[in-house]
Scaffold this motif. Structure first.
Motif, PDB file in Angstrom:
ATOM      1  N   MET A  48       4.987  60.234   1.742  1.00 30.22           N
ATOM      2  CA  MET A  48       5.464  60.465   0.392  1.00 30.22           C
ATOM      3  C   MET A  48       4.493  59.834  -0.608  1.00 30.22           C
ATOM      4  O   MET A  48       3.999  58.745  -0.386  1.00 30.22           O
ATOM      5  CB  MET A  48       6.841  59.857   0.168  1.00 30.22           C
ATOM      6  CG  MET A  48       7.207  59.993  -1.271  1.00 30.22           C
ATOM      7  SD  MET A  48       8.692  59.284  -1.972  1.00 30.22           S
ATOM      8  CE  MET A  48       9.088  57.899  -1.092  1.00 30.22           C
ATOM      9  N   LYS A  49       4.281  60.562  -1.699  1.00 31.65           N
ATOM     10  CA  LYS A  49       3.493  60.066  -2.819  1.00 31.65           C
ATOM     11  C   LYS A  49       4.392  60.060  -4.050  1.00 31.65           C
ATOM     12  O   LYS A  49       5.337  60.843  -4.139  1.00 31.65           O
ATOM     13  CB  LYS A  49       2.289  60.968  -3.088  1.00 31.65           C
ATOM     14  CG  LYS A  49       1.293  61.004  -1.955  1.00 31.65           C
ATOM     15  CD  LYS A  49       0.166  61.956  -2.272  1.00 31.65           C
ATOM     16  CE  LYS A  49      -0.786  62.036  -1.082  1.00 31.65           C
ATOM     17  NZ  LYS A  49      -1.815  63.059  -1.294  1.00 31.65           N
ATOM     18  N   ILE A  50       4.071  59.190  -4.992  1.00 34.58           N
ATOM     19  CA  ILE A  50       4.784  59.159  -6.260  1.00 34.58           C
ATOM     20  C   ILE A  50       3.853  59.714  -7.329  1.00 34.58           C
ATOM     21  O   ILE A  50       2.700  59.287  -7.448  1.00 34.58           O
ATOM     22  CB  ILE A  50       5.220  57.726  -6.634  1.00 34.58           C
ATOM     23  CG1 ILE A  50       6.182  57.162  -5.588  1.00 34.58           C
ATOM     24  CG2 ILE A  50       5.857  57.710  -8.025  1.00 34.58           C
ATOM     25  CD1 ILE A  50       6.552  55.701  -5.813  1.00 34.58           C
ATOM     26  N   ILE A 102      14.929  55.273  -2.345  1.00 32.99           N
ATOM     27  CA  ILE A 102      14.053  56.398  -1.954  1.00 32.99           C
ATOM     28  C   ILE A 102      12.889  55.875  -1.121  1.00 32.99           C
ATOM     29  O   ILE A 102      12.540  56.459  -0.078  1.00 32.99           O
ATOM     30  CB  ILE A 102      13.567  57.154  -3.205  1.00 32.99           C
ATOM     31  CG1 ILE A 102      14.744  57.891  -3.857  1.00 32.99           C
ATOM     32  CG2 ILE A 102      12.448  58.123  -2.843  1.00 32.99           C
ATOM     33  CD1 ILE A 102      14.459  58.405  -5.250  1.00 32.99           C
ATOM     34  N   LEU A 103      12.288  54.777  -1.541  1.00 35.43           N
ATOM     35  CA  LEU A 103      11.160  54.220  -0.790  1.00 35.43           C
ATOM     36  C   LEU A 103      11.596  53.718   0.585  1.00 35.43           C
ATOM     37  O   LEU A 103      10.877  53.886   1.566  1.00 35.43           O
ATOM     38  CB  LEU A 103      10.496  53.094  -1.590  1.00 35.43           C
ATOM     39  CG  LEU A 103       9.750  53.557  -2.850  1.00 35.43           C
ATOM     40  CD1 LEU A 103       9.269  52.359  -3.652  1.00 35.43           C
ATOM     41  CD2 LEU A 103       8.594  54.479  -2.491  1.00 35.43           C
ATOM     42  N   ALA A 104      12.786  53.128   0.671  1.00 34.89           N
ATOM     43  CA  ALA A 104      13.297  52.646   1.963  1.00 34.89           C
ATOM     44  C   ALA A 104      13.527  53.827   2.924  1.00 34.89           C
ATOM     45  O   ALA A 104      13.223  53.726   4.113  1.00 34.89           O
ATOM     46  CB  ALA A 104      14.578  51.856   1.765  1.00 34.89           C
ATOM     47  N   LYS A 105      14.065  54.935   2.405  1.00 36.04           N
ATOM     48  CA  LYS A 105      14.300  56.121   3.245  1.00 36.04           C
ATOM     49  C   LYS A 105      13.000  56.727   3.747  1.00 36.04           C
ATOM     50  O   LYS A 105      12.952  57.311   4.833  1.00 36.04           O
ATOM     51  CB  LYS A 105      15.060  57.194   2.455  1.00 36.04           C
ATOM     52  CG  LYS A 105      16.532  57.018   2.441  1.00 36.04           C
ATOM     53  CD  LYS A 105      17.175  58.213   1.742  1.00 36.04           C
ATOM     54  CE  LYS A 105      18.652  58.053   1.574  1.00 36.04           C
ATOM     55  NZ  LYS A 105      19.241  59.184   0.859  1.00 36.04           N
ATOM     56  N   SER A 106      11.940  56.630   2.943  1.00 38.65           N
ATOM     57  CA  SER A 106      10.689  57.304   3.297  1.00 38.65           C
ATOM     58  C   SER A 106       9.908  56.558   4.392  1.00 38.65           C
ATOM     59  O   SER A 106       8.990  57.109   4.971  1.00 38.65           O
ATOM     60  CB  SER A 106       9.803  57.463   2.068  1.00 38.65           C
ATOM     61  OG  SER A 106       9.222  56.229   1.698  1.00 38.65           O
ATOM     62  N   ARG A 107      10.275  55.321   4.648  1.00 39.82           N
ATOM     63  CA  ARG A 107       9.528  54.543   5.639  1.00 39.82           C
ATOM     64  C   ARG A 107       9.849  54.952   7.028  1.00 39.82           C
ATOM     65  O   ARG A 107      10.621  55.125   7.678  1.00 39.82           O
ATOM     66  CB  ARG A 107       9.798  53.060   5.466  1.00 39.82           C
ATOM     67  CG  ARG A 107       9.199  52.548   4.188  1.00 39.82           C
ATOM     68  CD  ARG A 107       9.357  51.073   4.105  1.00 39.82           C
ATOM     69  NE  ARG A 107       9.172  50.646   2.726  1.00 39.82           N
ATOM     70  CZ  ARG A 107       9.304  49.435   2.320  1.00 39.82           C
ATOM     71  NH1 ARG A 107       9.609  48.494   3.143  1.00 39.82           N
ATOM     72  NH2 ARG A 107       9.121  49.122   1.068  1.00 39.82           N
ATOM     73  N   ARG A 146       3.962  46.530  -3.428  1.00 44.89           N
ATOM     74  CA  ARG A 146       4.821  45.993  -2.368  1.00 44.89           C
ATOM     75  C   ARG A 146       4.838  46.895  -1.129  1.00 44.89           C
ATOM     76  O   ARG A 146       4.824  46.418  -0.002  1.00 44.89           O
ATOM     77  CB  ARG A 146       6.233  45.807  -2.921  1.00 44.89           C
ATOM     78  CG  ARG A 146       7.202  45.140  -1.978  1.00 44.89           C
ATOM     79  CD  ARG A 146       8.602  44.966  -2.591  1.00 44.89           C
ATOM     80  NE  ARG A 146       9.301  46.244  -2.655  1.00 44.89           N
ATOM     81  CZ  ARG A 146       9.660  46.863  -3.767  1.00 44.89           C
ATOM     82  NH1 ARG A 146       9.384  46.363  -4.941  1.00 44.89           N
ATOM     83  NH2 ARG A 146      10.294  48.020  -3.718  1.00 44.89           N
ATOM     84  N   THR A 147       4.892  48.219  -1.348  1.00 42.60           N
ATOM     85  CA  THR A 147       5.088  49.148  -0.232  1.00 42.60           C
ATOM     86  C   THR A 147       3.811  49.839   0.239  1.00 42.60           C
ATOM     87  O   THR A 147       3.795  50.406   1.322  1.00 42.60           O
ATOM     88  CB  THR A 147       6.093  50.247  -0.625  1.00 42.60           C
ATOM     89  OG1 THR A 147       5.538  51.023  -1.696  1.00 42.60           O
ATOM     90  CG2 THR A 147       7.431  49.653  -1.042  1.00 42.60           C
ATOM     91  N   GLY A 148       2.788  49.864  -0.611  1.00 43.41           N
ATOM     92  CA  GLY A 148       1.561  50.571  -0.262  1.00 43.41           C
ATOM     93  C   GLY A 148       1.624  52.062  -0.517  1.00 43.41           C
ATOM     94  O   GLY A 148       0.672  52.791  -0.231  1.00 43.41           O
ATOM     95  N   VAL A 149       2.737  52.566  -1.077  1.00 41.92           N
ATOM     96  CA  VAL A 149       2.860  53.992  -1.366  1.00 41.92           C
ATOM     97  C   VAL A 149       1.841  54.378  -2.444  1.00 41.92           C
ATOM     98  O   VAL A 149       1.540  53.590  -3.340  1.00 41.92           O
ATOM     99  CB  VAL A 149       4.306  54.357  -1.796  1.00 41.92           C
ATOM    100  CG1 VAL A 149       4.657  53.782  -3.153  1.00 41.92           C
ATOM    101  CG2 VAL A 149       4.516  55.861  -1.787  1.00 41.92           C
ATOM    102  N   GLU A 150       1.289  55.576  -2.314  1.00 40.54           N
ATOM    103  CA  GLU A 150       0.334  56.076  -3.304  1.00 40.54           C
ATOM    104  C   GLU A 150       1.084  56.490  -4.568  1.00 40.54           C
ATOM    105  O   GLU A 150       2.048  57.248  -4.508  1.00 40.54           O
ATOM    106  CB  GLU A 150      -0.431  57.272  -2.735  1.00 40.54           C
ATOM    107  CG  GLU A 150      -1.540  57.755  -3.643  1.00 40.54           C
ATOM    108  CD  GLU A 150      -2.336  58.890  -3.039  1.00 40.54           C
ATOM    109  OE1 GLU A 150      -2.607  59.859  -3.763  1.00 40.54           O
ATOM    110  OE2 GLU A 150      -2.673  58.809  -1.837  1.00 40.54           O
ATOM    111  N   PRO A 195       6.298  68.863  -0.863  1.00 37.60           N
ATOM    112  CA  PRO A 195       7.677  68.558  -0.476  1.00 37.60           C
ATOM    113  C   PRO A 195       7.798  67.117   0.016  1.00 37.60           C
ATOM    114  O   PRO A 195       6.939  66.628   0.745  1.00 37.60           O
ATOM    115  CB  PRO A 195       7.964  69.555   0.645  1.00 37.60           C
ATOM    116  CG  PRO A 195       7.059  70.714   0.339  1.00 37.60           C
ATOM    117  CD  PRO A 195       5.795  70.083  -0.207  1.00 37.60           C
ATOM    118  N   GLY A 196       8.851  66.447  -0.447  1.00 39.59           N
ATOM    119  CA  GLY A 196       9.074  65.061  -0.053  1.00 39.59           C
ATOM    120  C   GLY A 196       8.477  64.037  -0.997  1.00 39.59           C
ATOM    121  O   GLY A 196       8.806  62.861  -0.921  1.00 39.59           O
TER     122      GLY A 196
END
Length: 148
Positions: free
Chosen positions: A1-3, A143-148, A24-28, A67-68
């Motif tokens: 997932m990307k934001i 949302i971030l917790a679900k994506s992990r 914190r999460t490393g998400v892009e 998607p996602g």
């Protein structure tokens, strides 16, 4: 997932929340706007400046999201487009747009546009409340917790 962030009108407090979450999460996390948006120097946080013009930043987000992905926007038509594409859409006020709610939000938006076009003064949005800031942060965390 990307934001992907519709950053033209994104409140500073929301941008800061997103910076912390990305760190914190490393998400892009990518901020898209028609003006320069300063972002922390991190490999997973970036800013894209597009040409000025109606819906140029929105179109860039729609073209790039998958998607996602999660899109942060207060723009109802943009939210509708990315939801149709299979992405998630969250407003800076903490409202998670869904397939079930987006059509009614579009109808309200269109009604308000009609009112403004007929000369009715509707005023702008109120400042973000503490409750809305908390709702945004809570939805983002879930949302971030679900994506992990």
């Amino acid at each position: 997932m990307k934001i992907w962030v519709d950053a033209d009108a994104c409140p500073k407090v929301v941008r800061e929340t997103l910076f912390r979450a990305a760190e914190r999460t490393g998400v892009e996390c990518t901020f898209v706007a028609n003006h320069y948006i300063p972002v922390p120097t991190r490999t997973n946080i970036r800013s894209i400046q597009v040409q000025a013009g109606f819906d140029i930043a929105d179109n860039e987000i729609v073209q790039r999201c998958e998607p996602g992905d999660l899109i942060i926007t207060a723009d109802i038509p943009l939210a509708d487009e990315v939801i149709t594409k299979g992405a998630l859409a969250l407003s800076p006020r903490g409202e998670l747009y869904t397939k079930e709610t987006i059509k009614s939000r579009l109808n309200i938006r269109d009604f308000m546009d009609t009112m403004r076009a007929s000369g009715v003064q509707t005023g702008g949005p109120a400042a973000l409340s503490q409750t809305e800031r908390r709702e945004f942060a809570n939805h983002l965390d879930r949302i971030l917790a679900k994506s992990r």
